[in-house]
Design a protein around this motif. Structure first.
Motif, PDB file in Angstrom:
ATOM      1  N   ALA A 177    -155.145  52.377  36.094  1.00 32.05           N
ATOM      2  CA  ALA A 177    -154.023  51.660  36.709  1.00 32.05           C
ATOM      3  C   ALA A 177    -154.391  50.211  36.997  1.00 32.05           C
ATOM      4  CB  ALA A 177    -153.587  52.375  37.990  1.00 32.05           C
ATOM      5  N   MET A 178    -155.606  49.964  37.473  1.00 35.46           N
ATOM      6  CA  MET A 178    -156.023  48.583  37.735  1.00 35.46           C
ATOM      7  C   MET A 178    -156.201  47.796  36.437  1.00 35.46           C
ATOM      8  SD  MET A 178    -155.786  48.042  40.838  1.00 35.46           S
ATOM      9  CE  MET A 178    -156.388  46.349  40.665  1.00 35.46           C
ATOM     10  N   HIS A 179    -156.605  48.486  35.380  1.00 34.72           N
ATOM     11  CA  HIS A 179    -156.702  47.818  34.072  1.00 34.72           C
ATOM     12  C   HIS A 179    -155.322  47.363  33.607  1.00 34.72           C
ATOM     13  CE1 HIS A 179    -158.213  46.775  30.137  1.00 34.72           C
ATOM     14  NE2 HIS A 179    -157.326  47.579  29.573  1.00 34.72           N
ATOM     15  N   LEU A 180    -154.308  48.202  33.815  1.00 31.75           N
ATOM     16  CA  LEU A 180    -152.945  47.814  33.470  1.00 31.75           C
ATOM     17  C   LEU A 180    -152.510  46.586  34.264  1.00 31.75           C
ATOM     18  CD1 LEU A 180    -151.179  51.289  33.262  1.00 31.75           C
ATOM     19  CD2 LEU A 180    -151.710  49.763  31.352  1.00 31.75           C
ATOM     20  N   GLU A 186    -152.895  38.972  33.346  1.00 31.78           N
ATOM     21  CA  GLU A 186    -153.793  38.001  32.718  1.00 31.78           C
ATOM     22  C   GLU A 186    -153.506  37.731  31.252  1.00 31.78           C
ATOM     23  OE1 GLU A 186    -157.747  39.413  33.402  1.00 31.78           O
ATOM     24  OE2 GLU A 186    -157.498  39.493  35.590  1.00 31.78           O
ATOM     25  N   HIS A 187    -152.888  38.676  30.548  1.00 27.38           N
ATOM     26  CA  HIS A 187    -152.660  38.456  29.117  1.00 27.38           C
ATOM     27  C   HIS A 187    -151.344  37.695  28.930  1.00 27.38           C
ATOM     28  CE1 HIS A 187    -152.437  38.920  24.824  1.00 27.38           C
ATOM     29  NE2 HIS A 187    -153.588  39.563  24.807  1.00 27.38           N
ATOM     30  N   GLU A 257    -142.534  43.555  40.311  1.00 26.50           N
ATOM     31  CA  GLU A 257    -142.396  44.817  41.043  1.00 26.50           C
ATOM     32  C   GLU A 257    -143.150  45.937  40.328  1.00 26.50           C
ATOM     33  OE1 GLU A 257    -138.429  45.902  42.230  1.00 26.50           O
ATOM     34  OE2 GLU A 257    -137.841  43.793  42.430  1.00 26.50           O
ATOM     35  N   SER A 258    -143.183  45.888  39.003  1.00 25.12           N
ATOM     36  CA  SER A 258    -143.932  46.886  38.241  1.00 25.12           C
ATOM     37  C   SER A 258    -145.421  46.768  38.527  1.00 25.12           C
ATOM     38  CB  SER A 258    -143.666  46.707  36.739  1.00 25.12           C
ATOM     39  OG  SER A 258    -142.309  46.943  36.429  1.00 25.12           O
ATOM     40  N   ILE A 259    -145.919  45.549  38.597  1.00 23.29           N
ATOM     41  CA  ILE A 259    -147.334  45.330  38.904  1.00 23.29           C
ATOM     42  C   ILE A 259    -147.664  45.838  40.302  1.00 23.29           C
ATOM     43  CG2 ILE A 259    -149.055  43.524  39.352  1.00 23.29           C
ATOM     44  CD1 ILE A 259    -147.671  41.937  37.051  1.00 23.29           C
ATOM     45  N   GLU A 260    -146.781  45.587  41.255  1.00 24.19           N
ATOM     46  CA  GLU A 260    -147.006  46.072  42.616  1.00 24.19           C
ATOM     47  C   GLU A 260    -147.040  47.599  42.655  1.00 24.19           C
ATOM     48  OE1 GLU A 260    -143.875  44.263  44.811  1.00 24.19           O
ATOM     49  OE2 GLU A 260    -144.725  42.228  44.653  1.00 24.19           O
ATOM     50  N   LEU A 261    -146.165  48.245  41.864  1.00 24.20           N
ATOM     51  CA  LEU A 261    -146.166  49.703  41.808  1.00 24.20           C
ATOM     52  C   LEU A 261    -147.467  50.208  41.186  1.00 24.20           C
ATOM     53  CD1 LEU A 261    -144.872  52.465  42.150  1.00 24.20           C
ATOM     54  CD2 LEU A 261    -143.623  52.077  40.000  1.00 24.20           C
ATOM     55  N   MET A 262    -147.950  49.546  40.148  1.00 23.49           N
ATOM     56  CA  MET A 262    -149.201  49.964  39.518  1.00 23.49           C
ATOM     57  C   MET A 262    -150.369  49.837  40.503  1.00 23.49           C
ATOM     58  SD  MET A 262    -148.926  48.718  35.526  1.00 23.49           S
ATOM     59  CE  MET A 262    -148.276  47.072  35.787  1.00 23.49           C
TER      60      MET A 262
END
Length: 270
Positions: A177-180, A186-187, A257-262
């Motif tokens: 999850a942190m890799h996502l 970053e990409h 919001e997707s990043i926060e959920l991840m």
């Protein structure tokens, strides 16, 4: 070859190669004549790259074939569903300039950590260790596409269940999850969305699919399943998947919001 028979596309490629040889030209000489790279000529002749209409028009002119190969592409190959340059998802990714990718089950292969990918391949002990290692190596190598000089623009939509379903140990899920999160933040050519559980049922839950746009504007779809992947290029199939994509993207959370959920899911696995 397809089912033991030569396809129209394979016949075109073979005849193009014969015409060059009859002319007494090397691949380098044909490349200079058509103003393409020698690597492009080689890729076409090996069936690794689809010859565009422009390429064949120039080849017809250089080889003095009176438009033969252009006509073959228009009149024969366009009817052939088993073109040799469609060689699986990896080949499509390497050629694509844009990809829209939906996953309801697993993290997309391009974004999997090594530990997560290994857990996927080891599930159920269906593969022997050598096959697991081979598939793992291939998957990690494929991720180099993200670091190519011009990687494709990728928009990925994951169902929240992808993040919640345990694959391997909890640490594997936390790290994944942190890799996502890192990839999404970053990409520069990757955008990631998550469809939350609160969305309920939506059309894409029927299964994974991806839509790829190639440099010449051609669009292809790819479906993955238990036995093998399937490539689609029929307009009606593409239109259906495009509609499913639009509905699914509308159900997904915005990128931040997707990043926060991840991040939240990663903490839940720690």
């Amino acid at each position: 070859m397809a089912d033991g028979r030569t396809t129209a596309a394979a016949f075109l490629v073979a005849e193009l190669r014969r015409a060059r040889v009859r002319r007494g030209w090397s691949q380098d000489e044909l490349a200079r004549a058509v103003n393409y790279s020698a690597s492009m000529v080689s890729a076409v002749e090996l069936g690794q790259q689809a010859p565009t209409t422009k390429y064949l028009e120039l080849a017809d002119r250089a080889l003095d074939t009176d438009g033969l190969f252009t006509r073959m592409l228009t009149d024969l190959v366009s009817l052939d569903r088993a073109q040799p340059w469609l060689r699986g998802w990896r080949a499509i990714l390497e050629q694509a300039r844009a990809v829209r990718w939906y996953e309801p089950r697993y993290v997309p292969g391009l974004f999997q950590t090594e530990a997560y990918a290994r857990a996927v391949f080891e599930a159920g002990a269906l593969l022997d260790p050598d096959e697991v290692d081979r598939r793992l190596t291939d998957r990690m190598d494929r991720q180099q596409i993200l670091h190519a000089e011009r990687p494709p623009h990728i928009v990925a939509v994951l169902d929240e269940a992808v993040l919640r379903r345990r694959v391997g140990e909890p640490k594997v899920m936390c790290d994944q999850a942190m890799h996502l999160v890192r990839v999404a933040t970053e990409h520069p050519r990757v955008r990631m969305h998550v469809v939350p559980r609160s969305a309920g049922e939506y059309p894409a839950l029927g299964g994974q699919f991806a839509l790829a746009t190639l440099p010449d504007g051609t669009e292809l779809a790819y479906l993955d399943c238990q036995v093998r992947g399937q490539e689609l290029d029929r307009p009606e199939d593409l239109l259906r998947l495009q509609r499913v994509w639009e509905v699914t993207l509308g159900e997904a959370l915005p990128p931040q919001e997707s990043i926060e959920l991840m991040r939240e899911v990663a903490e839940s696995w720690s």
